[in-house]
Structures are given as C-alpha cells and as structure tokens.
Design a protein around this motif. Sequence first.
Motif, mmCIF file in Angstrom:
data_model
loop_
_atom_site.group_PDB
_atom_site.id
_atom_site.type_symbol
_atom_site.label_atom_id
_atom_site.label_comp_id
_atom_site.label_asym_id
_atom_site.label_seq_id
_atom_site.Cartn_x
_atom_site.Cartn_y
_atom_site.Cartn_z
ATOM 1 N N GLU A 292 -2.883 12.770 9.624
ATOM 2 C CA GLU A 292 -4.120 11.981 9.628
ATOM 3 C C GLU A 292 -3.851 10.630 8.982
ATOM 4 O O GLU A 292 -3.143 10.556 7.991
ATOM 5 N N VAL A 293 -4.413 9.577 9.557
ATOM 6 C CA VAL A 293 -4.266 8.259 8.937
ATOM 7 C C VAL A 293 -5.657 7.657 8.787
ATOM 8 O O VAL A 293 -6.434 7.627 9.749
ATOM 9 N N GLU A 294 -5.940 7.210 7.560
ATOM 10 C CA GLU A 294 -7.239 6.597 7.334
ATOM 11 C C GLU A 294 -7.123 5.077 7.485
ATOM 12 O O GLU A 294 -6.264 4.454 6.861
ATOM 13 N N PHE A 295 -7.949 4.508 8.326
ATOM 14 C CA PHE A 295 -8.009 3.054 8.497
ATOM 15 C C PHE A 295 -9.204 2.574 7.681
ATOM 16 O O PHE A 295 -10.324 3.055 7.878
ATOM 17 N N GLN A 296 -8.933 1.616 6.789
ATOM 18 C CA GLN A 296 -9.987 1.251 5.842
ATOM 19 C C GLN A 296 -10.494 -0.164 6.050
ATOM 20 O O GLN A 296 -9.802 -1.010 6.631
ATOM 21 N N LEU A 297 -11.687 -0.389 5.495
ATOM 22 C CA LEU A 297 -12.191 -1.765 5.455
ATOM 23 C C LEU A 297 -11.229 -2.573 4.582
ATOM 24 O O LEU A 297 -10.501 -2.005 3.758
ATOM 25 N N ALA A 298 -11.262 -3.880 4.771
ATOM 26 C CA ALA A 298 -10.226 -4.711 4.134
ATOM 27 C C ALA A 298 -10.351 -4.729 2.609
ATOM 28 O O ALA A 298 -11.447 -4.922 2.072
ATOM 29 N N ASP A 299 -9.235 -4.505 1.952
ATOM 30 C CA ASP A 299 -9.181 -4.727 0.502
ATOM 31 C C ASP A 299 -8.453 -6.060 0.275
ATOM 32 O O ASP A 299 -8.137 -6.778 1.232
ATOM 33 N N ARG A 300 -8.165 -6.365 -0.959
ATOM 34 C CA ARG A 300 -7.564 -7.679 -1.256
ATOM 35 C C ARG A 300 -6.201 -7.845 -0.552
ATOM 36 O O ARG A 300 -5.919 -8.891 0.023
ATOM 37 N N GLU A 301 -5.412 -6.767 -0.597
ATOM 38 C CA GLU A 301 -4.073 -6.858 0.006
ATOM 39 C C GLU A 301 -4.169 -7.160 1.510
ATOM 40 O O GLU A 301 -3.482 -8.042 2.030
ATOM 41 N N ILE A 302 -5.069 -6.435 2.188
ATOM 42 C CA ILE A 302 -5.192 -6.626 3.644
ATOM 43 C C ILE A 302 -5.789 -7.998 3.958
ATOM 44 O O ILE A 302 -5.325 -8.697 4.869
ATOM 45 N N THR A 303 -6.797 -8.412 3.180
ATOM 46 C CA THR A 303 -7.408 -9.726 3.444
ATOM 47 C C THR A 303 -6.375 -10.844 3.264
ATOM 48 O O THR A 303 -6.318 -11.786 4.056
ATOM 49 N N THR A 304 -5.548 -10.707 2.258
ATOM 50 C CA THR A 304 -4.492 -11.722 2.050
ATOM 51 C C THR A 304 -3.550 -11.748 3.253
ATOM 52 O O THR A 304 -3.213 -12.805 3.779
ATOM 53 N N GLN A 305 -3.167 -10.546 3.702
ATOM 54 C CA GLN A 305 -2.266 -10.462 4.879
ATOM 55 C C GLN A 305 -2.921 -11.096 6.097
ATOM 56 O O GLN A 305 -2.275 -11.805 6.865
ATOM 57 N N ASP A 327 4.276 -25.726 2.478
ATOM 58 C CA ASP A 327 3.230 -25.174 3.338
ATOM 59 C C ASP A 327 2.976 -23.725 2.986
ATOM 60 O O ASP A 327 1.861 -23.286 2.840
ATOM 61 N N ARG A 328 4.121 -22.979 2.893
ATOM 62 C CA ARG A 328 4.006 -21.551 2.656
ATOM 63 C C ARG A 328 3.302 -21.303 1.329
ATOM 64 O O ARG A 328 2.435 -20.466 1.216
ATOM 65 N N GLN A 329 3.704 -22.128 0.323
ATOM 66 C CA GLN A 329 3.090 -21.927 -0.988
ATOM 67 C C GLN A 329 1.591 -22.178 -0.921
ATOM 68 O O GLN A 329 0.795 -21.432 -1.471
ATOM 69 N N SER A 330 1.208 -23.251 -0.196
ATOM 70 C CA SER A 330 -0.221 -23.538 -0.193
ATOM 71 C C SER A 330 -0.969 -22.501 0.641
ATOM 72 O O SER A 330 -2.075 -22.114 0.303
ATOM 73 N N ILE A 331 -0.332 -22.001 1.709
ATOM 74 C CA ILE A 331 -1.005 -20.949 2.489
ATOM 75 C C ILE A 331 -1.133 -19.677 1.649
ATOM 76 O O ILE A 331 -2.179 -19.044 1.632
ATOM 77 N N ASP A 332 -0.074 -19.349 0.906
ATOM 78 C CA ASP A 332 -0.139 -18.158 0.050
ATOM 79 C C ASP A 332 -1.249 -18.304 -0.979
ATOM 80 O O ASP A 332 -2.003 -17.364 -1.236
ATOM 81 N N LYS A 333 -1.367 -19.492 -1.544
ATOM 82 C CA LYS A 333 -2.406 -19.703 -2.567
ATOM 83 C C LYS A 333 -3.799 -19.610 -1.929
ATOM 84 O O LYS A 333 -4.691 -18.948 -2.447
ATOM 85 N N GLN A 334 -3.936 -20.267 -0.773
ATOM 86 C CA GLN A 334 -5.230 -20.192 -0.075
ATOM 87 C C GLN A 334 -5.568 -18.734 0.272
ATOM 88 O O GLN A 334 -6.711 -18.305 0.164
ATOM 89 N N ALA A 335 -4.534 -17.992 0.712
ATOM 90 C CA ALA A 335 -4.769 -16.593 1.105
ATOM 91 C C ALA A 335 -5.297 -15.795 -0.085
ATOM 92 O O ALA A 335 -6.243 -15.005 0.051
#
Length: 393
Positions: A292-305, A327-335
């Motif tokens: 069984e696999v549970e698919f969940q509403l977004a948590d912080r980790e998923i929203t960042t991804q 760019d990557r740094q600013s995208i990571d920070k924004q995420a």
Amino acid sequence: MLTSWIAARGLENSARSVLAKVQNKRGYLEEGLEQAERPLKYSAYQEGFYFWYRNYLLLYKSKPEGQGWNKQEEVSVTCLGRSPHILKDLLKECQDEYLSRFENKTTIYGHSGANWEKEKVKDVRPLSTVLLREAEKAPLIKDMSDFLQPETREWYSQRSIPYRRGYLFHGPPGTGKSSFSLSVAGELKMDIYVLSIPSVNDLSLKTLFNGLPDRCVVLLEDIDAVGSALSRELVAGGSKESSDEGQGVTLSGLLNVLDGVGSQESRVVIMTTNRKGDLDYALTRPGRVDLEVEFQLADREITTQIYRYMVKQPSNVSSGMEAAVDDRQSIDKQAIDFACKIPEGKFSPAQIMSYLTQHRDMPSAALDNVEAWMADVREKNEKTSATQAVISR
Ligand SMILES: Nc1ncnc2c1ncn2[C@@H]1O[C@H](COP(=O)(O)OP(=O)(O)OP(=O)(O)O)[C@@H](O)[C@H]1O
C-alpha cells in the motif's frame, strides 16, 4: 503493421484505386496531435498491386471484411516460389518498424462498455516527474522491478503460487496516484489499461479482464465504488444480487476477476481510492494487495520540490557557471520561502502546480500572491462543502 509499412513507402500509389482514411473518434491519438491535425492515410482499395522487396516481386491484396461497425480489412502478401522466407523477413521488418514507434512510449487503453480501446500513446513520463517522498517511491519501484525478474517468475511457478502483484494507492484527489501509475507502466515498459470501477458492472468487468494481454499494468480507479455495490447485495437480503446486468461492480465480482485464471500472467494490478476506509478487508488483504502506498497532500518537502520543478531553468538558458549557481540558489531560496507560506497537509500537489502554472512567466509573483490564492481556494472549498451538505440532506 503491414499497411503502415506499405504506406510509409508510398507503395499503395501503384494501386489503381486508393481508399483515403482519417482516424475516427474511436481511434487513438499520438500525443501532440490535435483533432484537426489527424492525417489522411491512404491504402489500396479492393484490389492488389505488385511491389519489389529485396529483389523479390510480391503481390499485396486488400479486401473489406464484415459489416457495419465490425468492418475490417483483410490484407495479404503473396510471393512466387516455394520458400516463404522473404515473407517472414518482410513481416519481421514490418513488426520491428511498428514497435520502434512505441519505444519510450506508453500506450494507454481505456474502455467503452466491455471493450478496450487504445486512447493515447504518450511519451514515457519519468518517475522523477511525480513528486513523492523518496522513502515512499523507492521501495515501490524496487518491489515492482523485483517482481518482473525472470527468476521471480520461476520462483512463483516452482511453488505454484499465482504470479501477480497488487498495489493500493490511496489518498486525496490530485496527489499523483494516476500519474504515478502511468510512470510505473512506462518504467516497466508495459501498456496500461485503465478501468474506472464506477462505470462497469460484473459482466463488463469480467469481459474486460478476459481481454487483457499477458503483460500489462491494470489500473482500477475508484475501487471504493465497490463498497456501494456491496451494500446493494446486503440490501437485497443477504443473497448475492447479480450485478451482471445491473449497475456497479459487486465485491465478489471484483474478487473473482482478481483471483481468476487470467491473473496467472505477469500482471501488475494497481487499485486507487480516495476513501481507503470504505474498502472491505477481503479486497486489501495480502495476496490481493501486496503493497500500500499513501499519497498525501503537500507538506513542506513536497511543496519545495514542486516549486523547484516548476520554476527550474532549462539548462541551455544559463549564461555561465556562476550565473547558473546564482540562479539555483535564488530558486532554492524562493522554493523554501514559498513552502513556508503554504500550510502543510492542506493543498494537493495538483492545486499547487496549477497555481504555479499561472505564474510561470514571473515565479516571484507566486510568492506575493499566494495568500490571496489560498483564501480563494478555501472559499471555493467551503462553498462546495455547503452545497454537498444540502444535497445529502
Ligand atoms: N505528486 C505529484 N507529482 C507531480 N505531479 C502531480 C502530483 N500530484 C498531482 N500531480 C499533477 O496533478 C494532476 C492530477 O494528478 P493525478 O490525476 O495523478 O492525481 P490523483 O491522485 O490520481 O487524483 P484522483 O484521485 O482525483 O484520480 C496531474 O496533472 C499530475 O501531473
């Protein structure tokens, strides 16, 4: 296969009469083709023509078969001489050419009543594009790949254990259950047969299962709909109300097809539901559901991804190594900033992706407008719940 091979070389042009065809509504579409772009296809009509293949002269013939909706075309190729090797070579070439069109593609079958219909041929959706916690994703992929190893098949066969594997994906709408199933089919190089339980009955379910190929992924969507059919059985006074001609699938009808003779093949069955609590244990017990696999509403980790995935720059855009890192740094920070604004377990990945799609040209605006968007979604949800409450009264 053969007609495609002939058409690809324009050989039908030597026929004296030609039939023009356009894919009809029941035909499948390759990804990216719109209705109006469906190409005309030509084939020889009710007669034959000669063509050369590797210095052999072959005769191609076509003749219509059947009537009405069952109209089909019978095609044949004949060669002079006794040895059929040239025909075998030709058919092998046709087959290879046909199959190469489906490499890195997933063919999706849906159903109309009790008949499977090819609906779409899509590019394989990489597993990496379905954003799940690695802890959930990795064991599932490993389990599926292990199952499909030839040694595993042998192991099952030596012990007379039916060779099948069942998975249950459960969780709220828009969390990626169907998308992940599609990716899994692509990863396993299998076609996927999608069956919506609320739209079939026991008889059509049985017919559809009998029409499955040996090797495929079967996606049974909304299996909680079986629960209501089960209640109907009980309401009918404890005796099994046959749903063969009625509506809905009964629990026994579903268990029969899952355990039936056809289930001995290399078949991966994925069941999905938004309401796991409504399922009968008989359906989810080990042997029918192995994982069984549970698919969940977004948590912080998923929203960042999700933010990173939606906003990341194509690799050819960066002007140099340093700029790319910046760019990557600013995208990571924004995420991270974006994820901090969205409460955990309240929004589905589908909702967040849809919101970010609106801001694809200016991702930073997604951060500024996120509160207003969340308030809007909440208001709509409250209105929907109020309407549902009135309907159920
Ligand atoms: N975890 C995810 N990762 C990537 N995309 C997702 C994810 N969840 C949802 N999506 C996107 O949202 C859309 C809907 O997702 P999907 O149909 O897979 O959800 P579901 O859980 O099967 O929903 P339902 O229960 O309503 O059938 C798809 O376009 C999909 O790409």
